[in-house]
Write a protein that holds these residues in place. Structure first.
Motif, PDB file in Angstrom:
ATOM      1  N   ILE A 243       0.918  -1.487   0.795  1.00  0.00           N
ATOM      2  CA  ILE A 243      -0.010   0.075   0.059  1.00  0.00           C
ATOM      3  C   ILE A 243       0.475   1.062  -0.228  1.00  0.00           C
TER       4      ILE A 243
ATOM      5  N   HIS B  12      -1.720  -6.569   4.902  1.00  0.00           N
ATOM      6  CA  HIS B  12      -2.742  -6.747   5.444  1.00  0.00           C
ATOM      7  C   HIS B  12      -2.245  -6.367   6.727  1.00  0.00           C
TER       8      HIS B  12
ATOM      9  N   MET C  21      -1.968  -2.684   6.141  1.00  0.00           N
ATOM     10  CA  MET C  21      -3.601  -2.183   6.211  1.00  0.00           C
ATOM     11  C   MET C  21      -4.234  -2.315   7.297  1.00  0.00           C
TER      12      MET C  21
ATOM     13  N   LYS D  75      -5.401   1.411   9.644  1.00  0.00           N
ATOM     14  CA  LYS D  75      -6.922   1.666   9.878  1.00  0.00           C
ATOM     15  C   LYS D  75      -7.123   2.313  11.419  1.00  0.00           C
TER      16      LYS D  75
ATOM     17  N   CYS E 106      -3.067   3.336  -2.652  1.00  0.00           N
ATOM     18  CA  CYS E 106      -3.413   4.405  -1.763  1.00  0.00           C
ATOM     19  C   CYS E 106      -4.622   4.929  -0.626  1.00  0.00           C
ATOM     20  N   PRO E 107      -5.178   4.469   0.136  1.00  0.00           N
ATOM     21  CA  PRO E 107      -6.598   4.818   0.910  1.00  0.00           C
ATOM     22  C   PRO E 107      -5.812   6.602   1.179  1.00  0.00           C
ATOM     23  N   MET E 108      -4.305   6.628   1.628  1.00  0.00           N
ATOM     24  CA  MET E 108      -4.824   8.302   2.466  1.00  0.00           C
ATOM     25  C   MET E 108      -5.456   9.270   1.790  1.00  0.00           C
TER      26      MET E 108
END
Lengths: 180, 669
Positions: free
Chosen positions: B73, B222, B225, B229, B302-304
């Protein structure tokens, strides 16, 4: 009429407003479906595609549906809140008119299988921004019909495994001739 | 089979129009990891110190990090390396976005450009098909505009395009390369791209990237990740808002700019406005941001959401990130409305969001003090904001005074003369710094400012809090889940660090501790830059998801290179030293390693000397900052020694005996 029974409908809810355009869904889908699992990454093999035009604020994650061998006679364009979405933007078919949902090397069609065997599809799991959420619901269907259908298909599949589909088809054809 | 990397470089000679796909040596990856590490090796091998930045012999390397394109990620950075026209030293600017993974999927780890194209061209890379295409119709167009037009004319909506605007074409010393929501901005690499006659590089790839140990690798991802979170739900208490989370500072989300506007300097980095922020300003700026911001956006995988699409009324949409939100606003003593509007034009022109506003504020100050005159500024509007637009237009076209200013404050001041040098006061190694002026010397920051070879503080700071916590209980709470430290002793250093008294700045952390803290922080940045990891998930924020303990596992499982912490530390040290060697060979010495004179009000010459002396020894460099023979040998860089001896930088019998000296010093403490 037979008794009613329940069938599970699996749905991925797509919230386009929450999509940040990162394409993690494409990445993890391609990795999950690699053989062996996770041994390679290639978003071009993904069964979800993000139709993405940041400057027009367009973000549409689309899951691959069934393969169809012909394109539509005409196509649609949608305008939502002043944003024009490209033709086929919301269509899930793997079809001759688009590059999406085909293996890049062989051209074979790709279909979303909801990541069978996992708790939820991995595109959903990896989408930390909740643009994709997974829902299951039950729908009532007539049991007898389903049961009969399922039994027959299981039987046919077993026969096909044993004798090959071609022989089965030939046999069915001969049976039909006799009947007539 | 190669894992994580493709094993191929694209070598393009622009003078001859020659394109080659060349297999790389896997041993090189083991030694230099990829990204920045491999770039440093290529620059060392191919660009001797006599080569000027704008010579066809200079190379411009676009390198995807080792783990880009894998499921890691946030691993999406392109490391662009060349010789900077501004500093004449090695420049290695990075950009996130989508380009590096796409290059990997096209089957290449890096693109190496040499020579110069006689006409403006762009490169089109689609898997095995690579073309040099005419770009004469794109001349003078904006960087974002160019990317859109190229995608259209190729009919490739998924192509990722890195492009320059007018500033790069006209070789402005602080020209950027723009791409997606990101840019490689610092140190004028866009000018080198323009000098080579390359308007853009478009890439599209549909090939596989292989993972050495798939199950193990996914498990590591994982863990990252889950930690992301958790970390998003658990901001670090006790530090200012923008330092609490992970990702780049969340400038697109944060409305409260009290801290920046009252602690960073305005104008030409001189004026502090202690009571600037009030309710009225907050309301107005919030309204501005909310009305122009369309969406939070991210880089590949990337979730950011560190960036945003911004649409100023009547202007095209552009993508913004981080602190360029405020640099134009504060340089011009204006408001956010102005800042977001001029940034649109600046992004299309392709200029660095730190240097460009500072250069313009510098020009305005010179004019207000009579050093630049009406003659120099003929045609400049009288209103403040109009001046900035006017200056920006002149600079990117190199028209009139713009031609002088386009070289940055250091070179412009030299050329303008008449005392102008006093106004170019915020540079290190000829490069404009963040608009910060502080009171008490911080020994850790002193070393980072002096010795950072990216020459930008955000590219070396990170793992250790910027200031001590007032209460011991708070410190104890902080270190409780601080597992990212490479060694437990760092927790003690932090626990004992007090805001006042004996254990406070500038004498605490002690010289030795400061060396160790700086070394750790720098190492994490160098590892990120080889792997292609975003600093926002690793070296920059406190308590990040990637650190020295999980990185070796990522490299082993991802790239199939057997790695542990000791080996990784050594590899990072190897190419970090090689970056220094490139610069030493180009003339950089101790005399160049100093912060701006006025960065701190309270200075301590003796302590500063001790800090630098000790840090050099700690790093295995001699007292002039040159890596010693022993150090180079230990890092398998004997070829550097050979070259240094040939050039008289080191001598044959340079027995440095540094290790002895260090141990003596340690005992005396």
């Amino acid at each position: 009429m037979g008794e009613n029974t329940k069938k599970t409908i699996k749905t991925i809810k797509v919230d386009m407003d929450k999509c940040n355009g990162c394409r993690t869904c494409e990445m993890i889908c391609s990795a999950f479906h690699a053989v062996p699992k996770y041994s390679s990454v290639n978003p071009a093999r993904s069964r979800i595609r993000l139709i993405r035009h940041p400057l027009r604020d367009i973000y549409v994650p689309v899951h691959a549906g069934e393969y169809v061998n012909a394109e539509c006679a005409g196509r649609d364009k949608y305008v939502i809140n002043g944003k024009e979405y490209e033709e086929c933007a919301f269509c899930r078919a793997s079809c001759p008119s688009r590059e999406e949902f085909k293996e890049p090397d062989s051209g074979l069609p790709l279909t979303c299988d909801m990541c069978e065997g996992e708790d939820e599809p991995l595109c959903v799991k990896w989408c930390l921004n909740d643009a994709l959420t997974y829902e299951e619901r039950e729908e009532e269907v007539e049991e007898d019909e389903i049961k009969a259908q399922t039994e027959m298909e299981i039987g046919l599949e077993a026969l096909a495994d044993r004798f090959g589909l071609e022989k089965i088809t030939d046999a069915v054809a001969r049976m039909r001739e006799k009947e007539q | 089979m190669r894992y994580a990397e493709t094993g191929f470089n694209l070598e393009i000679d622009l003078s001859r129009g020659n394109i080659e796909r060349v297999e790389s040596d896997p041993e090189l990856t083991k030694h230099y990891l990829g990204g920045l590490g491999t770039n440093a090796k290529i620059l060392w091998d191919r660009v001797p110190p006599e080569v000027e930045p704008f010579s066809p012999e200079n190379v411009l390397i676009f390198s995807a990090g080792l783990l880009c394109g894998t499921p890691a990620i946030g691993c999406n950075r392109t490391i662009v390396s060349t010789i900077s026209p501004q500093t004449k030293l090695m420049a290695f600017s990075m950009m996130g976005g989508f380009w590096a993974p796409e290059l990997k999927y096209a089957g290449y780890d890096r693109v190496i450009l040499r020579g110069k194209s006689p006409d403006l061209v762009y490169l089109w890379i689609k898997n095995d098909q690579v073309e040099i295409r005419d770009a004469s119709h794109l001349k003078g167009l904006g960087a974002t505009e160019t990317a859109e037009l190229i995608r259209q004319e190729l009919n490739e909506p998924k192509a990722q395009v890195a492009s320059i605007g007018m500033a790069g074409e006209n070789r402005v010393y602080f020209a950027s390369i723009e791409q997606g929501r990101s840019s490689a901005s610092r140190l004028g690499i866009g000018a080198v791209m323009g000098d080579k006659g390359v308007k853009a590089i478009a890439v599209r790839g549909t090939k596989d990237i292989n993972i050495a140990q798939p199950a193990e690798y996914l498990e590591l991802c994982h863990e990252v990740m889950e930690y992301i979170k958790w970390r998003n739900d658990n901001p670090v208490p006790g530090v200012m808002t923008i330092m609490q989370g992970i990702g780049s500072p969340q400038e697109m989300k944060v409305h409260d700019e009290k801290w920046h506007t009252e602690n960073f300097m305005w104008g030409n980095t001189r004026v502090r406005r202690k009571d600037f922020w009030n309710e009225e300003v907050e309301q107005q700026w919030t309204k501005t941001m909310d009305s122009m911001r369309t969406r939070f956006i991210s880089c590949y995988n990337c979730p950011m959401e560190c960036g945003a699409t911004i649409t100023p009324p009547g202007q095209p949409t552009y993508m913004m990130k981080c602190f360029s939100k405020l640099t134009y606003t504060m340089a011009a003593f204006s408001d956010l409305d102005f800042g977001l509007k001029i940034a649109q034009r600046a992004t299309e022109y392709g200029v660095d969001g730190f240097s460009a506003p500072q250069v313009m504020a510098f020009a305005v100050e010179l004019y207000e003090n009579g050093i630049l005159t009406d003659k120099d500024m003929s045609g400049m509007p009288s209103d403040n904001e109009g001046r900035f637009y006017w200056l920006l237009d002149r600079i990117v076209r190199r028209e009139g005074i713009g031609d002088v200013l386009a070289n940055g404050t250091y070179w412009a001041a030299k050329e303008i003369g008449g005392g102008a040098e006093e106004y170019a006061h915020n540079n290190i190694k000829k490069h404009e710094q963040l608009p910060l002026k502080l009171s008490m010397l911080n020994p850790i920051y002193f070393l980072m400012y002096c010795t950072g070879e990216k020459i930008n503080i955000t590219q070396i700071e990170g793992q250790f809090p910027q200031a001590p916590y007032p209460k011991r209980e708070e410190r104890e709470a902080f270190v409780k889940d601080w597992f990212q430290v490479p060694d437990e002793k760092f927790k003690q250093y932090f626990l004992d660090w007090e805001p006042r008294g004996e254990n406070s700045n500038p004498y605490y952390p002690t010289v030795r501790m400061s060396c160790e803290i700086v070394d750790w922080q720098e190492m994490m940045h160098y590892i990120d830059d080889a792997l292609g990891m975003c600093a926002g998930l690793s070296s920059f924020p406190l308590k990040p998801p990637y650190h020295i303990h999980n990185y070796p596992k990522f490299i082993t499982a991802g790239a199939g290179i057997e790695m542990d912490e000791a080996k990784l530390t050594k590899a990072a040290r190897r190419y970090r030293t090689l970056v220094r060697a490139v610069n030493i060979r180009r003339g950089m010495r101790r005399a160049d390693e100093k912060p701006p004179e006025n960065h701190w009000k309270k200075r301590f010459p003796e302590l500063e000397k001790d800090l630098l002396d000790t840090y050099y020894r700690f790093k295995g460099w001699n007292n002039d900052g040159v890596p010693t023979k022993e150090t180079l040998h230990e890092l398998s860089l004997d070829y550097v020694t050979e070259d240094f001896i040939k050039r008289g930088i080191l001598t044959d019998n340079d027995g440095d005996g540094l290790s002895d000296e260090t141990s003596v010093k340690d005992k005396s403490k």
